[in-house]
Write a protein that holds these residues in place. Structure first.
Motif, PDB file in Angstrom:
ATOM      1  N   VAL A 262      65.102  25.099  40.745  1.00  0.00           N
ATOM      2  CA  VAL A 262      66.372  24.573  40.237  1.00  0.00           C
ATOM      3  C   VAL A 262      66.276  24.286  38.749  1.00  0.00           C
ATOM      4  CG1 VAL A 262      67.994  22.626  40.359  1.00  0.00           C
ATOM      5  CG2 VAL A 262      67.148  23.682  42.463  1.00  0.00           C
ATOM      6  N   ALA A 263      65.153  23.765  38.290  1.00  0.00           N
ATOM      7  CA  ALA A 263      64.973  23.500  36.858  1.00  0.00           C
ATOM      8  C   ALA A 263      65.080  24.790  36.060  1.00  0.00           C
ATOM      9  CB  ALA A 263      63.628  22.832  36.601  1.00  0.00           C
ATOM     10  N   GLY A 264      64.488  25.868  36.566  1.00  0.00           N
ATOM     11  CA  GLY A 264      64.566  27.149  35.880  1.00  0.00           C
ATOM     12  C   GLY A 264      65.981  27.691  35.815  1.00  0.00           C
ATOM     13  N   GLU A 265      66.709  27.600  36.936  1.00  0.00           N
ATOM     14  CA  GLU A 265      68.086  28.092  36.963  1.00  0.00           C
ATOM     15  C   GLU A 265      69.015  27.210  36.134  1.00  0.00           C
ATOM     16  OE1 GLU A 265      69.196  31.049  38.243  1.00  0.00           O
ATOM     17  OE2 GLU A 265      67.015  31.318  38.347  1.00  0.00           O
ATOM     18  N   ARG A 266      68.758  25.917  36.114  1.00  0.00           N
ATOM     19  CA  ARG A 266      69.554  25.001  35.291  1.00  0.00           C
ATOM     20  C   ARG A 266      69.376  25.345  33.807  1.00  0.00           C
ATOM     21  NH1 ARG A 266      67.697  19.903  37.101  1.00  0.00           N
ATOM     22  NH2 ARG A 266      65.968  20.080  35.647  1.00  0.00           N
ATOM     23  N   PRO A 283      74.035  18.522  28.742  1.00  0.00           N
ATOM     24  CA  PRO A 283      72.686  18.633  29.314  1.00  0.00           C
ATOM     25  C   PRO A 283      72.595  17.831  30.608  1.00  0.00           C
ATOM     26  CG  PRO A 283      72.685  17.181  27.402  1.00  0.00           C
ATOM     27  CD  PRO A 283      74.038  17.830  27.439  1.00  0.00           C
ATOM     28  N   SER A 284      71.935  18.395  31.597  1.00  0.00           N
ATOM     29  CA  SER A 284      71.883  17.770  32.916  1.00  0.00           C
ATOM     30  C   SER A 284      70.460  17.754  33.429  1.00  0.00           C
ATOM     31  CB  SER A 284      72.777  18.556  33.892  1.00  0.00           C
ATOM     32  OG  SER A 284      72.606  18.108  35.224  1.00  0.00           O
ATOM     33  N   LEU A 285      70.147  16.740  34.243  1.00  0.00           N
ATOM     34  CA  LEU A 285      68.857  16.687  34.921  1.00  0.00           C
ATOM     35  C   LEU A 285      69.024  16.878  36.426  1.00  0.00           C
ATOM     36  CD1 LEU A 285      67.112  13.741  33.032  1.00  0.00           C
ATOM     37  CD2 LEU A 285      66.729  16.191  32.747  1.00  0.00           C
ATOM     38  N   ALA A 286      70.241  17.191  36.856  1.00  0.00           N
ATOM     39  CA  ALA A 286      70.532  17.360  38.277  1.00  0.00           C
ATOM     40  C   ALA A 286      70.748  18.842  38.579  1.00  0.00           C
ATOM     41  CB  ALA A 286      71.748  16.524  38.656  1.00  0.00           C
ATOM     42  N   ASN A 287      71.342  19.138  39.728  1.00  0.00           N
ATOM     43  CA  ASN A 287      71.608  20.528  40.106  1.00  0.00           C
ATOM     44  C   ASN A 287      73.080  20.872  39.906  1.00  0.00           C
ATOM     45  OD1 ASN A 287      72.375  18.825  42.265  1.00  0.00           O
ATOM     46  ND2 ASN A 287      72.217  20.511  43.730  1.00  0.00           N
ATOM     47  N   TYR A 288      73.668  20.294  38.869  1.00  0.00           N
ATOM     48  CA  TYR A 288      75.043  20.595  38.487  1.00  0.00           C
ATOM     49  C   TYR A 288      75.179  20.360  36.993  1.00  0.00           C
ATOM     50  CZ  TYR A 288      75.032  15.559  39.317  1.00  0.00           C
ATOM     51  OH  TYR A 288      74.700  14.234  39.324  1.00  0.00           O
ATOM     52  N   ILE A 289      76.226  20.946  36.414  1.00  0.00           N
ATOM     53  CA  ILE A 289      76.442  20.876  34.972  1.00  0.00           C
ATOM     54  C   ILE A 289      77.912  20.554  34.714  1.00  0.00           C
ATOM     55  CG2 ILE A 289      76.405  22.171  32.797  1.00  0.00           C
ATOM     56  CD1 ILE A 289      74.185  23.927  34.083  1.00  0.00           C
ATOM     57  N   ILE A 328      80.026  22.633  37.559  1.00  0.00           N
ATOM     58  CA  ILE A 328      79.517  23.763  38.329  1.00  0.00           C
ATOM     59  C   ILE A 328      78.160  23.397  38.923  1.00  0.00           C
ATOM     60  CG2 ILE A 328      80.738  25.503  36.974  1.00  0.00           C
ATOM     61  CD1 ILE A 328      77.988  26.075  35.578  1.00  0.00           C
ATOM     62  N   ALA A 329      77.878  23.918  40.091  1.00  0.00           N
ATOM     63  CA  ALA A 329      76.575  23.735  40.714  1.00  0.00           C
ATOM     64  C   ALA A 329      75.579  24.714  40.125  1.00  0.00           C
ATOM     65  CB  ALA A 329      76.684  23.944  42.224  1.00  0.00           C
ATOM     66  N   VAL A 330      74.323  24.361  40.201  1.00  0.00           N
ATOM     67  CA  VAL A 330      73.234  25.288  39.873  1.00  0.00           C
ATOM     68  C   VAL A 330      72.873  26.011  41.165  1.00  0.00           C
ATOM     69  CG1 VAL A 330      70.848  25.510  39.097  1.00  0.00           C
ATOM     70  CG2 VAL A 330      72.358  23.804  38.029  1.00  0.00           C
ATOM     71  N   ASN A 336      74.459  32.798  39.921  1.00  0.00           N
ATOM     72  CA  ASN A 336      74.583  32.307  38.549  1.00  0.00           C
ATOM     73  C   ASN A 336      74.950  33.426  37.586  1.00  0.00           C
ATOM     74  OD1 ASN A 336      73.935  29.704  39.373  1.00  0.00           O
ATOM     75  ND2 ASN A 336      71.763  29.939  38.934  1.00  0.00           N
ATOM     76  N   LEU A 337      74.367  34.607  37.782  1.00  0.00           N
ATOM     77  CA  LEU A 337      74.713  35.752  36.941  1.00  0.00           C
ATOM     78  C   LEU A 337      76.174  36.155  37.134  1.00  0.00           C
ATOM     79  CD1 LEU A 337      71.507  37.965  37.327  1.00  0.00           C
ATOM     80  CD2 LEU A 337      72.390  36.990  35.196  1.00  0.00           C
ATOM     81  N   LYS A 338      76.634  36.097  38.375  1.00  0.00           N
ATOM     82  CA  LYS A 338      78.034  36.433  38.653  1.00  0.00           C
ATOM     83  C   LYS A 338      78.969  35.469  37.930  1.00  0.00           C
ATOM     84  CE  LYS A 338      81.195  37.473  42.473  1.00  0.00           C
ATOM     85  NZ  LYS A 338      81.355  37.554  43.948  1.00  0.00           N
ATOM     86  N   LEU A 339      78.620  34.175  37.938  1.00  0.00           N
ATOM     87  CA  LEU A 339      79.439  33.182  37.248  1.00  0.00           C
ATOM     88  C   LEU A 339      79.435  33.419  35.747  1.00  0.00           C
ATOM     89  CD1 LEU A 339      81.083  30.520  37.224  1.00  0.00           C
ATOM     90  CD2 LEU A 339      78.891  29.312  37.006  1.00  0.00           C
TER      91      LEU A 339
END
Length: 354
Positions: A262-266, A283-289, A328-330, A336-339
């Motif tokens: 999740v950190a990598g995708e975020r 900037p976010s530390l969670a799984n959403y932005i 948006i969710a991570v 993620n690429l589609k988004l």
């Protein structure tokens, strides 16, 4: 929408299956162990769960490194938060924040105090301390929903010291805790006080990807625990969720891999979003932005992305925000690429003035 995850409504609206960026669930999916545990727990459906959840609380105590008598369990984190709100007459909320804090306080007819975040959407620590009074409950998301910001350790300690002086109880909603970097653990931080005047609430829902089974848990002082449990329903955790919760101490490898993924995708999403005009990602530390929109409304962008099978979370019902914000969710790399590709189409359209 009041909450994310309503793929049925929006799937019907846009005439297609939706990739759900509106709810924040671990894209790695549930641990593989859960299938085996659920199959083994099948027979448990024929009997009531232990009303005291002794085995579950013992397992969670091991997972959290606290005492079993300090552990609360509930039908999701909100079950426990609602019980905590009912204990106190006055509730302080720093906003923007998860909308259910305010809704539950209103339903339970509590006095509400709203403290706005600073302009950068970080908590205003002096203002929060100034609002503290004897018998109040201060609720803070840690990390905050929808911003993804986490309290600095020194700010958290300053709030707690003030709470002890002023007779306020601090409730930390840490439903997204496991997604954050391993900098500090609030359960360990307040262990020496036996969680006097602090309630720390977490959940299996998000990180362990079981929103359909509902399992929340918390740590607090035994006296506060008794007060909260007086408002909670008996058998509030079903047998399946009980069985899964007992496996959490065995999932260190899953947790480590999930946190890293999740950190990598975020990071990937934040870097890609920086390249797009008209969007301001926080900037976010969670799984959403959280994203601020500089041109169109969240309603417009929801329709633009919805037509491409992507569901986002508009933020107009978060106090302090409006329809100029989305969340948006991570998710996994393919989604993620589609988004990002769809947002590039949006940027091109927006910049061309079409």
């Amino acid at each position: 929408m009041i909450h994310g995850g309503d793929t049925k409504t929006y799937g019907e609206k846009y005439g297609q299956a939706m990739v759900d960026f509106s709810s924040n669930i671990n894209p790695c999916g549930p641990p593989a162990l859960f299938k085996e545990v659920l199959a083994g727990a099948y027979q448990a459906m024929t009997t009531y769960p232990d009303p005291y959840y002794r085995d579950l609380r013992a397992s969670l105590a091991g997972y959290l490194s606290c005492r079993a008598q300090e552990v609360l369990v509930g039908n999701g984190a909100m079950d426990i938060i609602d019980g905590a709100i009912r204990v106190f007459d006055r509730v302080i909320i720093a906003y923007p924040a998860f909308v259910e804090y305010e809704l539950r306080a209103q339903i339970n007819e509590k006095d509400l105090v709203h403290i706005p975040m600073r302009e950068d959407l970080r908590p205003d620590i002096p203002a929060l301390i100034g609002a503290m009074e004897e018998g109040s409950l201060l609720i803070l998301g840690n990390p905050n929903n929808p911003t993804g910001f986490r309290l600095k350790e020194e700010d958290l300690l300053a709030l707690y010291e003030a709470a002890l002086r002023k007779g306020t109880t601090l409730l930390l909603d840490e439903a997204f805790y496991e997604f954050c970097p391993e900098d500090y653990d609030s359960v360990a931080l307040f262990k020496k006080t036996h969680y006097q005047q602090v309630i720390i609430i977490r959940a299996a829902t998000k990180f362990f990807a079981i929103p359909g089974l509902r399992l929340g848990y918390g740590v607090t002082h035994e006296a506060i625990k008794a007060q909260i449990e007086a408002y909670l329903h008996p058998w509030r955790v079903n047998s399946m969720a009980d069985a899964l919760g007992q496996t959490l101490p065995d999932l260190e490898d899953y947790a480590r891999r999930s946190r890293a993924y999740v950190a990598g995708e975020r990071t990937f999403l934040l870097e890609e979003l920086k390249k797009l005009k008209g969007l301001r990602a926080y900037p976010s530390l969670a799984n959403y932005i959280l994203i601020g929109l500089e041109r169109d409304s969240g309603s417009f962008l929801q329709d633009f992305l919805g037509a491409r099978g992507l569901l986002i979370r508009r933020c107009e019902n978060f106090r302090g925000l409006n329809d100029d914000y989305i969340r948006i969710a991570v998710k996994g790399r393919e989604a993620n690429l589609k988004l990002i590709q769809a947002l590039k189409e949006y940027e091109k359209r927006s910049c061309s003035g079409v």
